[in-house]
Design an enzyme around this catalytic site. Structure first.
Site, PDB file in Angstrom:
ATOM      1  N   LYS A 165       0.813  -1.227   0.000  1.00  0.00           N
ATOM      2  CA  LYS A 165       0.000   0.000   0.000  1.00  0.00           C
ATOM      3  C   LYS A 165       0.842   1.271   0.000  1.00  0.00           C
ATOM      4  O   LYS A 165       2.030   1.255   0.267  1.00  0.00           O
ATOM      5  CB  LYS A 165      -0.997  -0.038   1.155  1.00  0.00           C
ATOM      6  CG  LYS A 165      -2.154  -0.989   0.802  1.00  0.00           C
ATOM      7  CD  LYS A 165      -3.299  -0.926   1.749  1.00  0.00           C
ATOM      8  CE  LYS A 165      -4.422  -1.845   1.235  1.00  0.00           C
ATOM      9  NZ  LYS A 165      -5.387  -2.157   2.290  1.00  0.00           N
ATOM     10  N   ARG A 186      -3.867  -9.992   4.884  1.00  0.00           N
ATOM     11  CA  ARG A 186      -4.346 -10.025   3.491  1.00  0.00           C
ATOM     12  C   ARG A 186      -3.220  -9.481   2.617  1.00  0.00           C
ATOM     13  O   ARG A 186      -2.873  -8.310   2.723  1.00  0.00           O
ATOM     14  CB  ARG A 186      -5.596  -9.152   3.378  1.00  0.00           C
ATOM     15  CG  ARG A 186      -6.208  -9.084   1.985  1.00  0.00           C
ATOM     16  CD  ARG A 186      -7.390  -8.114   1.990  1.00  0.00           C
ATOM     17  NE  ARG A 186      -8.028  -8.034   0.693  1.00  0.00           N
ATOM     18  CZ  ARG A 186      -7.612  -7.253  -0.300  1.00  0.00           C
ATOM     19  NH1 ARG A 186      -6.540  -6.499  -0.155  1.00  0.00           N
ATOM     20  NH2 ARG A 186      -8.256  -7.233  -1.444  1.00  0.00           N
TER      21      ARG A 186
HETATM   22  N1  HH2 Z   1      -7.631  -3.544   1.059  1.00  0.00           N
HETATM   23  C1  HH2 Z   1      -8.071  -3.470  -0.206  1.00  0.00           C
HETATM   24  C2  HH2 Z   1      -9.238  -4.154  -0.603  1.00  0.00           C
HETATM   25  N2  HH2 Z   1      -9.910  -4.937   0.264  1.00  0.00           N
HETATM   26  N3  HH2 Z   1     -10.126  -5.850   2.434  1.00  0.00           N
HETATM   27  C3  HH2 Z   1      -9.707  -5.953   3.697  1.00  0.00           C
HETATM   28  N4  HH2 Z   1     -10.357  -6.733   4.572  1.00  0.00           N
HETATM   29  N5  HH2 Z   1      -8.586  -5.282   4.147  1.00  0.00           N
HETATM   30  C4  HH2 Z   1      -7.867  -4.471   3.318  1.00  0.00           C
HETATM   31  O1  HH2 Z   1      -6.875  -3.852   3.785  1.00  0.00           O
HETATM   32  C5  HH2 Z   1      -8.300  -4.320   1.955  1.00  0.00           C
HETATM   33  C6  HH2 Z   1      -9.466  -5.047   1.545  1.00  0.00           C
HETATM   34  C7  HH2 Z   1      -7.329  -2.637  -1.188  1.00  0.00           C
HETATM   35  O2  HH2 Z   1      -6.277  -3.339  -1.764  1.00  0.00           O
HETATM   36  P1  HH2 Z   1      -6.326  -4.158  -3.147  1.00  0.00           P
HETATM   37  O3  HH2 Z   1      -7.406  -5.174  -3.158  1.00  0.00           O
HETATM   38  O4  HH2 Z   1      -4.973  -4.701  -3.371  1.00  0.00           O
HETATM   39  O5  HH2 Z   1      -6.592  -3.060  -4.256  1.00  0.00           O
HETATM   40  P2  HH2 Z   1      -7.906  -2.526  -4.960  1.00  0.00           P
HETATM   41  O6  HH2 Z   1      -8.856  -2.074  -3.927  1.00  0.00           O
HETATM   42  O7  HH2 Z   1      -7.400  -1.401  -5.825  1.00  0.00           O
HETATM   43  O8  HH2 Z   1      -8.500  -3.626  -5.765  1.00  0.00           O
END
Ligand code: HH2
Length: 288
Positions: A228, A262
């Site tokens: 992040k 995660r």
């Molecule tokens: N972060 C993201 C999405 N979902 N769910 C939980 N429980 N915790 C988190 O920290 C979290 C999450 C954002 O990251 P990512 O899925 O890699 O990216 P994007 O939202 O751009 O798909």
């Protein structure tokens, strides 16, 4: 016993891990996610990636069809269903991992559970009502309530907290209690501080430093620091080069009492979590 069965039976410990920390692999079936956007839009590639992460030791795979990165645009329900359902169906056939759906839409959550998912990951802290919790309760699924404020489009505007950890704890506790009232048993509820959601880099660091305050609420804690932007802000590292920062954040989370992380880089973070968990356990033994 399969890893999935072990996860359901309170302990998230897979037999080969001494420390009770589960790894959730991130699988974004989206064109625009901040780190893996566009790589797994094709269902075949998404399924292959999910299986690869299970092979690397992920106990859970979190399938998302809508990016939540700051400034991202919402996706309509039919498109989100089209992206996630076929991938969940195929991955759920594998008994080794629990499949989670990363969605804020109750119809998508329901379809995901019908397709074989066993967990709903809600990044909206149940702000839209109790339907997601009721869906989890009806399906006997696990539920993640993650802290955020507002929607991804505008969540980084006007961020203000008096005491970030106290406010995040309170808001998560309220959401978790609502989930319980909607019928989700407490041992199926996870709370997540929502690293990067309506938070500055300093807020994220503060939350990681005080994960123990969240764990003290009595629900299992999951943390998602993977790749992040706060890591970029603190180190200058670009998004595809944040393994070291992610490992440090995973270590801090686990030392603070997180029961799952995660992450995108499953193999590496499984190592970091295992070592951190082992050190935390020894430290606990030494204090006892
Ligand atoms: N972060 C993201 C999405 N979902 N769910 C939980 N429980 N915790 C988190 O920290 C979290 C999450 C954002 O990251 P990512 O899925 O890699 O990216 P994007 O939202 O751009 O798909």
């Amino acid at each position: 016993m399969t890893r999935r069965a072990t996860l359901y039976a309170d302990s998230v410990v897979s037999s080969e891990l001494a420390a009770p920390v589960a790894i959730m692999g991130v699988l974004n079936v989206t064109p625009d996610s901040f780190s893996d956007g566009g790589r797994y839009l094709d269902p075949e590639r998404a399924v292959a990636r999910g299986l690869e992460m299970i092979e690397q030791g992920a106990e859970m795979i979190d399938v998302g069809g809508e990016s939540t990165r700051p400034g991202s645009r919402p996706v309509d329900e039919s498109e989100e269903l089209r992206r996630v359902v076929p991938v969940i169906e195929r991955l759920a056939a594998n008994e080794e991992a629990l499949i989670s759906v990363d969605t804020t839409k109750p119809p998508v959550a329901r379809a995901a559970l019908e397709a074989g998912a066993g967990m709903i990951n809600d990044v909206s802290t149940l702000r839209q009502g109790d339907e997601l919790a009721e869906t989890a309760a009806a399906g006997g699924a696990e539920l993640v309530v993650m802290h955020s404020r507002k929607r991804p489009e505008d969540m980084q505007d006007g961020i203000r907290y008096e005491d970030i950890v106290r406010e995040v704890s309170q808001e998560l506790e309220e959401a978790a209690r609502r989930a319980e009232r909607a019928g989700v048993p407490p041992d199926r509820i996870w709370i997540d501080p929502g690293i990067g959601f309506a938070k500055t880099a300093e807020h994220n660091v503060e939350l990681l430093a005080r994960i123990g305050d969240l764990a003290a609420l009595g629900y299992r804690v999951i943390v998602g620091p993977s790749r992040k932007s706060f890591i970029g802000r603190l180190t200058g590292a670009p998004v595809d080069d944040r393994l070291g920062g992610t490992a440090a954040a995973v270590t801090a989370a686990v030392m603070g009492g997180a029961r799952a992380v995660r992450v995108h880089d499953v193999g590496m973070m499984k190592q970091a979590a295992a070592i951190a968990g082992e050190i935390a356990r020894r430290r606990g033994d030494a204090r006892a």
